[in-house]
Motif scaffolding. Structure first.
Motif, short mmCIF file in Angstrom:
data_model
loop_
_atom_site.label_atom_id
_atom_site.label_comp_id
_atom_site.label_asym_id
_atom_site.label_seq_id
_atom_site.Cartn_x
_atom_site.Cartn_y
_atom_site.Cartn_z
N GLY A 163 6.93 2.59 -3.42
CA GLY A 163 5.76 3.40 -3.11
C GLY A 163 4.59 2.59 -2.58
O GLY A 163 4.76 1.69 -1.75
N GLY A 164 3.40 2.94 -3.05
CA GLY A 164 2.20 2.22 -2.66
C GLY A 164 1.46 2.81 -1.48
O GLY A 164 0.52 2.20 -0.97
N GLU A 165 1.81 4.05 -1.06
CA GLU A 165 1.15 4.62 0.11
C GLU A 165 0.98 6.12 -0.02
O GLU A 165 1.67 6.78 -0.80
CB GLU A 165 1.94 4.30 1.39
N GLN A 166 0.06 6.65 0.80
CA GLN A 166 -0.15 8.09 0.87
C GLN A 166 1.07 8.73 1.52
O GLN A 166 1.76 8.12 2.35
CB GLN A 166 -1.41 8.41 1.68
N VAL A 167 1.34 9.98 1.15
CA VAL A 167 2.49 10.71 1.67
C VAL A 167 2.01 11.96 2.41
O VAL A 167 1.16 12.69 1.92
CB VAL A 167 3.44 11.13 0.53
N GLY A 168 2.56 12.20 3.59
CA GLY A 168 2.25 13.41 4.33
C GLY A 168 0.98 13.31 5.16
O GLY A 168 0.18 12.39 4.99
N GLU A 169 0.81 14.29 6.04
CA GLU A 169 -0.32 14.29 6.95
C GLU A 169 -1.46 15.16 6.48
O GLU A 169 -2.55 15.15 7.05
CB GLU A 169 0.14 14.75 8.34
N LYS A 170 -1.24 15.97 5.45
CA LYS A 170 -2.32 16.79 4.91
C LYS A 170 -2.24 16.78 3.39
O LYS A 170 -1.19 16.50 2.79
CB LYS A 170 -2.25 18.22 5.44
N GLY A 171 -3.36 17.06 2.76
CA GLY A 171 -3.40 17.02 1.32
C GLY A 171 -3.56 15.60 0.80
O GLY A 171 -3.69 14.63 1.57
N TYR A 172 -3.53 15.45 -0.52
CA TYR A 172 -3.83 14.17 -1.17
C TYR A 172 -2.63 13.63 -1.95
O TYR A 172 -2.73 13.19 -3.08
CB TYR A 172 -5.03 14.34 -2.11
N PHE A 173 -1.47 13.65 -1.31
CA PHE A 173 -0.23 13.20 -1.95
C PHE A 173 -0.11 11.68 -1.90
O PHE A 173 -0.45 11.05 -0.90
CB PHE A 173 0.99 13.83 -1.26
N PHE A 174 0.41 11.11 -3.00
CA PHE A 174 0.61 9.67 -3.07
C PHE A 174 1.99 9.40 -3.65
O PHE A 174 2.43 10.05 -4.60
CB PHE A 174 -0.46 9.01 -3.94
N ALA A 175 2.69 8.43 -3.07
CA ALA A 175 4.08 8.15 -3.45
C ALA A 175 4.18 7.58 -4.86
O ALA A 175 3.29 6.85 -5.31
CB ALA A 175 4.68 7.16 -2.45
N PRO A 176 5.26 7.88 -5.58
CA PRO A 176 5.50 7.25 -6.87
C PRO A 176 5.62 5.74 -6.68
O PRO A 176 6.41 5.27 -5.86
CB PRO A 176 6.81 7.86 -7.35
N THR A 177 4.85 5.00 -7.44
CA THR A 177 4.65 3.57 -7.17
C THR A 177 4.97 2.73 -8.40
O THR A 177 4.67 3.13 -9.53
CB THR A 177 3.19 3.34 -6.74
N VAL A 178 5.58 1.58 -8.17
CA VAL A 178 5.83 0.59 -9.21
C VAL A 178 5.27 -0.75 -8.73
O VAL A 178 5.56 -1.18 -7.61
CB VAL A 178 7.34 0.43 -9.51
N VAL A 179 4.48 -1.40 -9.58
CA VAL A 179 3.90 -2.71 -9.26
C VAL A 179 4.28 -3.69 -10.36
O VAL A 179 4.02 -3.44 -11.54
CB VAL A 179 2.36 -2.64 -9.14
N SER A 180 4.87 -4.80 -9.99
CA SER A 180 5.29 -5.82 -10.96
C SER A 180 4.53 -7.12 -10.72
O SER A 180 3.68 -7.21 -9.83
CB SER A 180 6.80 -6.06 -10.86
N GLY A 181 4.86 -8.14 -11.52
CA GLY A 181 4.27 -9.46 -11.35
C GLY A 181 2.82 -9.57 -11.77
O GLY A 181 2.09 -10.47 -11.33
N LEU A 182 2.37 -8.68 -12.64
CA LEU A 182 0.95 -8.60 -12.98
C LEU A 182 0.59 -9.44 -14.20
O LEU A 182 1.42 -9.72 -15.06
CB LEU A 182 0.56 -7.14 -13.21
N LYS A 183 -0.69 -9.80 -14.26
CA LYS A 183 -1.23 -10.54 -15.38
C LYS A 183 -2.16 -9.65 -16.19
O LYS A 183 -2.68 -8.66 -15.69
CB LYS A 183 -1.98 -11.78 -14.88
N GLN A 184 -2.38 -10.06 -17.45
CA GLN A 184 -3.12 -9.21 -18.37
C GLN A 184 -4.54 -8.90 -17.91
O GLN A 184 -5.06 -7.81 -18.16
CB GLN A 184 -3.16 -9.86 -19.76
N ASP A 185 -5.19 -9.82 -17.22
CA ASP A 185 -6.58 -9.58 -16.82
C ASP A 185 -6.72 -8.98 -15.43
O ASP A 185 -7.83 -8.83 -14.92
CB ASP A 185 -7.40 -10.88 -16.91
N ASP A 186 -5.62 -8.58 -14.80
CA ASP A 186 -5.71 -7.94 -13.48
C ASP A 186 -6.40 -6.57 -13.61
O ASP A 186 -6.21 -5.85 -14.59
CB ASP A 186 -4.31 -7.74 -12.89
N GLU A 187 -7.15 -6.22 -12.59
CA GLU A 187 -7.88 -4.95 -12.60
C GLU A 187 -6.97 -3.77 -12.86
O GLU A 187 -7.30 -2.87 -13.66
CB GLU A 187 -8.60 -4.76 -11.25
#
Length: 484
Positions: free
Chosen positions: A357-381
């Protein structure tokens, strides 16, 4: 050709009214990005009128025996079932939610919750009367607090309205509730339902009132001299503002705020089952849930396998149109929320990796793709701050001690879950996790009988359960001399 916008109105003292000064705001369907209605942008005159109505109705409503208030709530629950399709349509348009999921996942629990509080109205408990000083008998009275100013959020506008008005009315309080300025439609419909029931049963019309508006409207409600209590479900910032405003005249405050739920997955977990349940609990309602399973901590021995399985689950999760029965969630609620979620992704540190994921989906409306983010540290925003979108983060921990440290290492403390086959470990974790709820090998189920509420910056006070009912009552000590 321009389509006429539907006109929503305030509900004050049993009447639907425009804002006194005629101001309105447009209401946008997040699935299309287009306005479909206007709602009042209420000011001080509207708030004054609603508070006056609630104040005038309070004595008669307070003095009803609990069985009579129960009858009202039971009829409201029945009417919710009878008008379910109207409520579903309003909420779907309000939020862009899939129709099938509103029908299956919101209507039944809402009806059940109203019926639970109808029963709670007749179960006011207190310590027994007795003599604690020679010659005197002490009695405890449980009483309603008075007029309640309530502010509901936009993620579950219909259900959160129920969580607020049901215990308040059951306890004998009267209500002025403000829906979010982006999602007023279903609350206005609820006013029509409750108003019709009050009229049919001959109760004061000002028992339940709806005032539409923005943050300024909410501020006017909280600072108004009439309410004895202010209740809000919303952001930490909004909660702090409400607490500060209410402090000026020492109003009672009930706050259900943000969350950053840790999902602690140990190496003995059934990975396939955990991934399936966590993906559902993380992406349901587009992750716009204070208890959403969006901060996953995975033991390092199974980290890679878990991330791969979760990324696959994300790629197979659908978002889309309200009438598509195969989608798990709809759009983000508004343009600002879409911008916020995008901002978290755009600001990811270099060591983070977007697995899906990580991106908006479609040309209208406020849809956002199901996203997974790895490699993160405890103090990341993105680990520390609430995203409130369909984004699941994954961190790798070494042992139980580190899992606890990282799980508790945020400012929120609403909900959490532990995934393990080791019963002793599950019990240890449930003791030390500093959250208002700890689920074991599941995440997100709620029942009317159990409390919902957190600690730290997630606020204070409980929704649902007898504890939530208690929050809308006050305790009075009555002592009488036995000398006559």
């Amino acid at each position: 050709m321009t389509t006429a916008l539907r006109r929503l109105r305030n509900y004050i003292d049993g009447e639907f009214r425009d804002a006194a000064d005629g101001r309105t705001t447009k209401v946008v369907n997040p699935a299309t990005g287009e306005p479909y209605a206007t709602a009042p942008l209420s000011g001080s005159e509207d708030v004054d009128a609603a508070m006056a109505a609630a104040e005038a109705a309070f004595p008669a409503w307070r003095d009803l025996i609990p069985a009579e208030r129960q009858k009202v709530l039971l009829k409201i629950a029945d009417r919710f079932e009878e008008r379910a399709e109207e409520l579903i349509a309003a909420e779907s348009e309000n939020c862009g939610k899939p129709i099938a999921l509103v029908r299956s996942e919101e209507i039944p629990p809402m009806v059940d919750q109203i019926r639970f509080f109808a029963g709670a109205a007749r179960m006011l408990e207190g310590r027994s009367a007795g003599e604690y000083m020679d010659g005197f008998t002490s009695i405890i009275r449980r009483e309603p607090v008075g007029v309640c100013a309530q502010v509901a959020p936009w993620n579950y506008p219909m259900m959160m309205a129920v969580w607020k008005f049901a215990p308040a009315l059951a306890a004998g309080n009267t209500v002025v509730i403000k829906p979010s300025d982006t999602t007023p439609a279903s609350t206005v419909l609820i006013a029509d339902i409750i108003g019709s029931v009050l009229d049919e049963l001959g109760h004061p019309r000002g028992v339940f009132n709806v005032v539409c508006g923005d943050r300024e409207t909410g501020r006017l409600m909280v600072e108004h001299k009439v309410p004895a209590m202010a209740s809000i479900t919303g952001s930490v910032r909004a909660g702090m503002q409400v607490a500060e405003s209410a402090s000026k005249d020492l109003k009672r405050v009930h706050l259900e705020l943000g969350g950053k739920a840790p999902v602690v997955v140990f190496e003995d977990t059934d990975i396939a089952k955990a991934v399936e349940d966590i993906a559902t609990a993380g992406y349901f309602n587009a992750g716009q849930d204070c208890t959403a399973a969006t901060r996953v901590l995975v033991q390092e021995s199974i980290h890679d396998e878990f991330v791969a399985a979760l990324a696959k689950a994300a790629s197979e999760t659908k978002t889309g149109a309200v009438d598509d029965e195969d989608v798990l969630y709809g759009p983000l609620n508004n343009a600002n929320q879409l911008k916020q979620v995008k901002g978290f992704i755009e600001r990811l540190p270099a060591h983070a990796k977007i697995e899906a994921g990580g991106e908006q989906v479609g040309e209208k409306g406020y849809f956002f793709a199901p996203t997974v983010v790895s490699g993160l540290k405890q103090d990341d925003e993105i680990v520390q701050q609430e995203v409130f979108g369909p984004v699941i983060t994954v961190q790798s921990f070494a042992d139980e001690k580190q899992a606890v440290e990282w799980a508790n290492g945020v400012e929120y403390a609403l909900a959490s879950s532990v995934w393990t086959k080791d019963h002793a470990r599950a019990m240890r974790m449930s003791k030390v996790l500093d959250f208002g709820c700890v689920w074991i090998n599941t995440h997100i189920p709620l029942v009317a009988e159990m409390p919902h509420g957190g600690f730290k910056k997630s606020g204070y006070g409980k929704d649902l359960s007898a504890y939530g009912f208690d929050d809308y009552t006050r305790i009075k000590h009555v002592m009488t001399s036995l000398d006559g």
